[in-house]
Design an enzyme around this catalytic site. Structure first.
Site, PDB file in Angstrom:
ATOM      1  N   SER A  28     -10.059  -0.216   0.112  1.00 44.52           N
ATOM      2  CA  SER A  28     -11.397   0.260   0.467  1.00 44.52           C
ATOM      3  C   SER A  28     -11.483   0.610   1.950  1.00 44.52           C
ATOM      4  O   SER A  28     -12.436   1.233   2.391  1.00 44.52           O
ATOM      5  CB  SER A  28     -12.420  -0.818   0.131  1.00 44.52           C
ATOM      6  OG  SER A  28     -12.132  -1.996   0.848  1.00 44.52           O
ATOM      7  N   CYS A  29     -10.483   0.197   2.727  1.00 44.94           N
ATOM      8  CA  CYS A  29     -10.474   0.507   4.156  1.00 44.94           C
ATOM      9  C   CYS A  29     -10.297   2.008   4.376  1.00 44.94           C
ATOM     10  O   CYS A  29      -9.777   2.707   3.517  1.00 44.94           O
ATOM     11  CB  CYS A  29      -9.315  -0.203   4.852  1.00 44.94           C
ATOM     12  SG  CYS A  29      -9.470  -1.979   4.843  1.00 44.94           S
ATOM     13  N   VAL A  30     -10.732   2.471   5.548  1.00 46.30           N
ATOM     14  CA  VAL A  30     -10.571   3.879   5.893  1.00 46.30           C
ATOM     15  C   VAL A  30      -9.756   4.002   7.180  1.00 46.30           C
ATOM     16  O   VAL A  30     -10.036   3.307   8.158  1.00 46.30           O
ATOM     17  CB  VAL A  30     -11.943   4.561   6.100  1.00 46.30           C
ATOM     18  CG1 VAL A  30     -11.779   6.009   6.563  1.00 46.30           C
ATOM     19  CG2 VAL A  30     -12.759   4.521   4.811  1.00 46.30           C
TER      20      VAL A  30
END
Lengths: 170, 206
Positions: A28-30
């Site tokens: 879910s990290c960017v």
């Protein structure tokens, strides 16, 4: 010889020519990727959450979208990059867990917030880049699979690998 | 952990690990009933990891893994995950289908079966935790995925409350005898949870 620099959760790293900056296993990290093609300076912020770092917890600015973008831009400029030349790419922000969404695509009750945090991270990063007056030239976001990123600072090439779609260059 | 420079005492960590050991024991019994074979568990390992290193800590960020994740609410919130290498998860499901004499499962069915098993194991872990501490642990719906271990762990860390630059966790490794099935149960307490639980167990707060 190119040097590979790993950017872990909540880290912000900037490097010069001939380095490869990577984020391995983005869920879910960017990864916010900035590149100045003239000065050949590049950087990545590995954003975990939308919003901005609370002041009392200012030791992890890179964890939150807004403060991460500000810090990355600052570090880029400090290293000799020019704001006018910086182009941005963003990668990640997947919704990792497979859940049965409601009729209008909403997350049903009873699930943790992380099931939909990916898209909120992407939205927060996009809006913080817009606020900083920066343009996104390419992105590889969303879906429900993890990704790894390899950013070649010299050329600005960004390779995205994942189990689901293999290797993509953006 | 969230508060800067704050450390747990050795006694607190030991007590919490011991509780996790009991809980993992219960989960192992549940698993052993499901697979009809002995399940061995390791001594739990308690670790405080800097945030950037957490995703690397469970077999490597890029390792293909299958995870069942439960967010826990109530007075002692936290997150708990069952994490197996993809091959181990596959063996586990195959073992079960063999045992139940079922036809081969589709990918979707396998994932759903894995989610059920994970839910049961983590459920018995939390149940034991509730019995030992007298607190109520209210798990949310279990979520399942198969992907890079780093991407899975990175995502669930987003749910931890009050945890900033360093993450405390207790992992227990398990192995199903005679099968190539190994995995982890990893507990990530939110800020304040470890203190509450150890206080209830009579460990003095320093």
């Amino acid at each position: 010889m190119s040097e590979t620099i790993r950017v872990g959760l909540a880290e912000v790293k900037v490097s010069g020519n001939s380095s490869v900056l990577t984020c391995i296993g983005l869920g879910s990290c960017v990864a916010v990727i900035m590149h100045d093609p003239v000065a050949k300076i590049g950087g990545i912020a590995h954003v975990m959450l939308p919003g901005r770092a609370p002041e009392k917890r200012a030791d992890m600015p890179g964890k939150y979208a807004y403060t991460a973008v500000e810090l990355l831009l600052e570090e880029m400029e400090k290293s000799g990059a020019s704001r006018e030349r910086i182009s941005c790419k963003i990668v990640g922000g997947s919704n990792m867990f497979k859940i049965q969404a409601g009729p209008s695509g909403e997350v049903p009750k009873g699930y943790p917030r992380s099931v939909s945090i990916g898209e909120r991270n992407v939205a927060a990063v996009e809006s913080s880049l817009r606020e900083a007056g920066l343009k996104i030239s390419a992105e590889h976001t969303g879906g429900n699979f993890g990704r790894s990123v390899f950013f070649y600072v010299e050329t600005g090439k960004v390779e995205v690998t994942s189990i689901t779609v293999g290797k993509v260059v953006i | 952990m969230g508060k800067k420079g704050k450390e747990y005492s050795g006694l607190q960590v030991d007590a919490f690990s011991e509780v996790c050991n009991i809980c993992a024991g219960h989960a192992a019994v549940a698993l052993s009933k499901i697979v009809d074979t002995k399940v061995e568990i390791s001594v739990p390992i308690a670790r405080v990891l800097p945030l950037p290193e957490v995703t690397e800590a469970f077999g490597g960020s890029e390792t293909l893994a299958a995870g069942v994740y439960m967010r826990v609410e109530g007075p002692c919130p936290g997150s708990i995950i069952l994490l197996l290498g993809r091959e181990s998860a596959k063996s586990l499901i195959e073992h079960l289908t063999r045992k139940l004499d079922k036809r081969e499962l589709s990918e979707r069915e396998s994932l759903s079966a894995f989610q059920e098993i994970g839910g049961m194991l983590l459920g018995s872990y939390l149940n034991a935790l509730g019995q030992v501490t007298g607190y109520k642990f209210k798990p949310l719906v279990p979520a399942v995925t198969i992907d890079m271990a780093g991407a899975i762990i990175g995502t669930i860390l987003a749910d931890l409350e009050g945890i900033e630059s360093r993450v405390f966790n207790v992992e227990t490794k398990f192995r199903v005898s005679n099968e190539e099935i190994t995995g982890y149960i990893i507990m990530f307490p939110d800020e304040g949870t470890l203190e509450k639980i150890t206080k209830r167990l009579g460990v003095p707060v320093e």
